[in-house]
Scaffold this motif. Structure first.
Motif, PDB file in Angstrom:
ATOM      1  N   ARG A 187       6.518  -5.315  26.335  1.00  0.00           N
ATOM      2  CA  ARG A 187       5.398  -4.544  26.874  1.00  0.00           C
ATOM      3  C   ARG A 187       4.546  -3.991  25.741  1.00  0.00           C
ATOM      4  O   ARG A 187       5.061  -3.538  24.729  1.00  0.00           O
ATOM      5  CB  ARG A 187       5.931  -3.376  27.701  1.00  0.00           C
ATOM      6  CG  ARG A 187       6.585  -3.770  28.991  1.00  0.00           C
ATOM      7  CD  ARG A 187       7.196  -2.531  29.631  1.00  0.00           C
ATOM      8  NE  ARG A 187       7.633  -2.782  30.995  1.00  0.00           N
ATOM      9  CZ  ARG A 187       8.791  -3.331  31.291  1.00  0.00           C
ATOM     10  NH1 ARG A 187       9.604  -3.688  30.326  1.00  0.00           N
ATOM     11  NH2 ARG A 187       9.134  -3.511  32.534  1.00  0.00           N
ATOM     12  N   ARG A 188       3.258  -4.016  25.947  1.00  0.00           N
ATOM     13  CA  ARG A 188       2.354  -3.402  24.988  1.00  0.00           C
ATOM     14  C   ARG A 188       1.375  -2.540  25.762  1.00  0.00           C
ATOM     15  O   ARG A 188       1.007  -2.876  26.888  1.00  0.00           O
ATOM     16  CB  ARG A 188       1.639  -4.483  24.177  1.00  0.00           C
ATOM     17  CG  ARG A 188       2.517  -5.690  23.936  1.00  0.00           C
ATOM     18  CD  ARG A 188       1.902  -6.661  22.958  1.00  0.00           C
ATOM     19  NE  ARG A 188       2.383  -6.446  21.614  1.00  0.00           N
ATOM     20  CZ  ARG A 188       1.610  -6.071  20.601  1.00  0.00           C
ATOM     21  NH1 ARG A 188       0.332  -5.905  20.775  1.00  0.00           N
ATOM     22  NH2 ARG A 188       2.136  -5.892  19.416  1.00  0.00           N
ATOM     23  N   TYR A 189       0.971  -1.436  25.169  1.00  0.00           N
ATOM     24  CA  TYR A 189       0.149  -0.482  25.897  1.00  0.00           C
ATOM     25  C   TYR A 189      -1.160  -0.218  25.166  1.00  0.00           C
ATOM     26  O   TYR A 189      -1.182  -0.086  23.947  1.00  0.00           O
ATOM     27  CB  TYR A 189       0.916   0.826  26.097  1.00  0.00           C
ATOM     28  CG  TYR A 189       2.131   0.643  26.966  1.00  0.00           C
ATOM     29  CD1 TYR A 189       2.031   0.741  28.351  1.00  0.00           C
ATOM     30  CD2 TYR A 189       3.367   0.329  26.407  1.00  0.00           C
ATOM     31  CE1 TYR A 189       3.132   0.551  29.152  1.00  0.00           C
ATOM     32  CE2 TYR A 189       4.479   0.130  27.211  1.00  0.00           C
ATOM     33  CZ  TYR A 189       4.355   0.246  28.579  1.00  0.00           C
ATOM     34  OH  TYR A 189       5.433   0.044  29.377  1.00  0.00           O
ATOM     35  N   ASP A 190      -2.236  -0.122  25.937  1.00  0.00           N
ATOM     36  CA  ASP A 190      -3.546   0.143  25.364  1.00  0.00           C
ATOM     37  C   ASP A 190      -3.842   1.645  25.383  1.00  0.00           C
ATOM     38  O   ASP A 190      -3.052   2.451  25.856  1.00  0.00           O
ATOM     39  CB  ASP A 190      -4.624  -0.647  26.106  1.00  0.00           C
ATOM     40  CG  ASP A 190      -4.701  -0.250  27.576  1.00  0.00           C
ATOM     41  OD1 ASP A 190      -4.087   0.767  27.945  1.00  0.00           O
ATOM     42  OD2 ASP A 190      -5.361  -0.970  28.328  1.00  0.00           O
ATOM     43  N   TYR A 191      -5.033   1.959  24.880  1.00  0.00           N
ATOM     44  CA  TYR A 191      -5.445   3.349  24.716  1.00  0.00           C
ATOM     45  C   TYR A 191      -5.345   4.142  26.022  1.00  0.00           C
ATOM     46  O   TYR A 191      -4.798   5.244  26.054  1.00  0.00           O
ATOM     47  CB  TYR A 191      -6.889   3.364  24.186  1.00  0.00           C
ATOM     48  CG  TYR A 191      -7.553   4.698  24.240  1.00  0.00           C
ATOM     49  CD1 TYR A 191      -7.205   5.691  23.323  1.00  0.00           C
ATOM     50  CD2 TYR A 191      -8.530   4.980  25.192  1.00  0.00           C
ATOM     51  CE1 TYR A 191      -7.821   6.921  23.366  1.00  0.00           C
ATOM     52  CE2 TYR A 191      -9.160   6.205  25.235  1.00  0.00           C
ATOM     53  CZ  TYR A 191      -8.793   7.178  24.331  1.00  0.00           C
ATOM     54  OH  TYR A 191      -9.403   8.388  24.379  1.00  0.00           O
ATOM     55  N   VAL A 192      -5.856   3.561  27.082  1.00  0.00           N
ATOM     56  CA  VAL A 192      -5.904   4.273  28.355  1.00  0.00           C
ATOM     57  C   VAL A 192      -4.502   4.615  28.854  1.00  0.00           C
ATOM     58  O   VAL A 192      -4.234   5.733  29.295  1.00  0.00           O
ATOM     59  CB  VAL A 192      -6.633   3.437  29.423  1.00  0.00           C
ATOM     60  CG1 VAL A 192      -6.524   4.091  30.790  1.00  0.00           C
ATOM     61  CG2 VAL A 192      -8.090   3.252  29.031  1.00  0.00           C
ATOM     62  N   ASN A 193      -3.610   3.638  28.762  1.00  0.00           N
ATOM     63  CA  ASN A 193      -2.269   3.858  29.305  1.00  0.00           C
ATOM     64  C   ASN A 193      -1.430   4.777  28.435  1.00  0.00           C
ATOM     65  O   ASN A 193      -0.604   5.537  28.933  1.00  0.00           O
ATOM     66  CB  ASN A 193      -1.570   2.514  29.486  1.00  0.00           C
ATOM     67  CG  ASN A 193      -2.153   1.729  30.643  1.00  0.00           C
ATOM     68  OD1 ASN A 193      -1.814   1.985  31.789  1.00  0.00           O
ATOM     69  ND2 ASN A 193      -3.042   0.800  30.364  1.00  0.00           N
ATOM     70  N   ILE A 194      -1.645   4.708  27.130  1.00  0.00           N
ATOM     71  CA  ILE A 194      -0.961   5.649  26.241  1.00  0.00           C
ATOM     72  C   ILE A 194      -1.412   7.060  26.571  1.00  0.00           C
ATOM     73  O   ILE A 194      -0.614   8.000  26.607  1.00  0.00           O
ATOM     74  CB  ILE A 194      -1.265   5.318  24.775  1.00  0.00           C
ATOM     75  CG1 ILE A 194      -0.680   3.941  24.420  1.00  0.00           C
ATOM     76  CG2 ILE A 194      -0.687   6.376  23.853  1.00  0.00           C
ATOM     77  CD1 ILE A 194      -1.077   3.462  23.043  1.00  0.00           C
ATOM     78  N   LYS A 195      -2.703   7.173  26.850  1.00  0.00           N
ATOM     79  CA  LYS A 195      -3.248   8.474  27.217  1.00  0.00           C
ATOM     80  C   LYS A 195      -2.612   8.957  28.519  1.00  0.00           C
ATOM     81  O   LYS A 195      -2.256  10.127  28.655  1.00  0.00           O
ATOM     82  CB  LYS A 195      -4.768   8.345  27.391  1.00  0.00           C
ATOM     83  CG  LYS A 195      -5.534   9.614  27.118  1.00  0.00           C
ATOM     84  CD  LYS A 195      -7.016   9.310  26.930  1.00  0.00           C
ATOM     85  CE  LYS A 195      -7.773  10.565  26.551  1.00  0.00           C
ATOM     86  NZ  LYS A 195      -9.183  10.262  26.209  1.00  0.00           N
TER      87      LYS A 195
END
Length: 113
Positions: free
Chosen positions: A61-69
């Motif tokens: 899994r990798r997470y982008d800015y929005v989801n990390i936020k």
DNA sequence: GTTCTCACA
DNA sequence: TGTGAGAA
């Protein structure tokens, strides 16, 4: 950041949205940085409150800015005593409100009548 | 390091 | 709501 450690700390503000939107990190790093265990992150994703972007070949899994936020926001709300569902809903609403604001701003500034 | 599932608190 | 453990 519990409450009022307000003044003296100088914070860095990243204003390069182009770069920010391309930040995609693996679950391990997200867990390490946010303090949310990988196990919990997967659990939240299973619940549908966050989503990961998957690269074609890799299974991680990798997470982008929005989801990390989202992860950070949800965690804060949980610490404030909200349930996972309500916390998720509040996060969605906040993001939607912000999107709406910038949508209006964009429409107004890009298409002035 | 990552994934999943089953079971348990 | 979240974790432990085993297996891949």
């Amino acid at each position: 950041m519990s409450s009022e450690e307000s003044s003296n700390e100088q914070k860095y503000v990243i204003y390069d949205m182009e770069l920010l939107s391309k930040l995609i990190v693996g679950i391990g790093e997200v867990a390490e940085i946010t303090g949310v265990p990988t196990r919990k992150i997967r659990y939240w994703e299973e619940k549908g409150i966050i989503k990961s972007v998957q690269e074609a070949d890799g299974s991680t899994r990798r997470y982008d800015y929005v989801n990390i936020k989202k992860i950070v926001l949800v965690q804060e709300l949980l610490e404030d005593g909200y349930t996972l569902d309500t916390a998720a809903k509040k996060v969605e609403d906040r993001i939607k409100n912000i999107d709406d604001v910038f949508q209006k701003i964009a429409l107004q500034t890009l298409e002035p009548s």
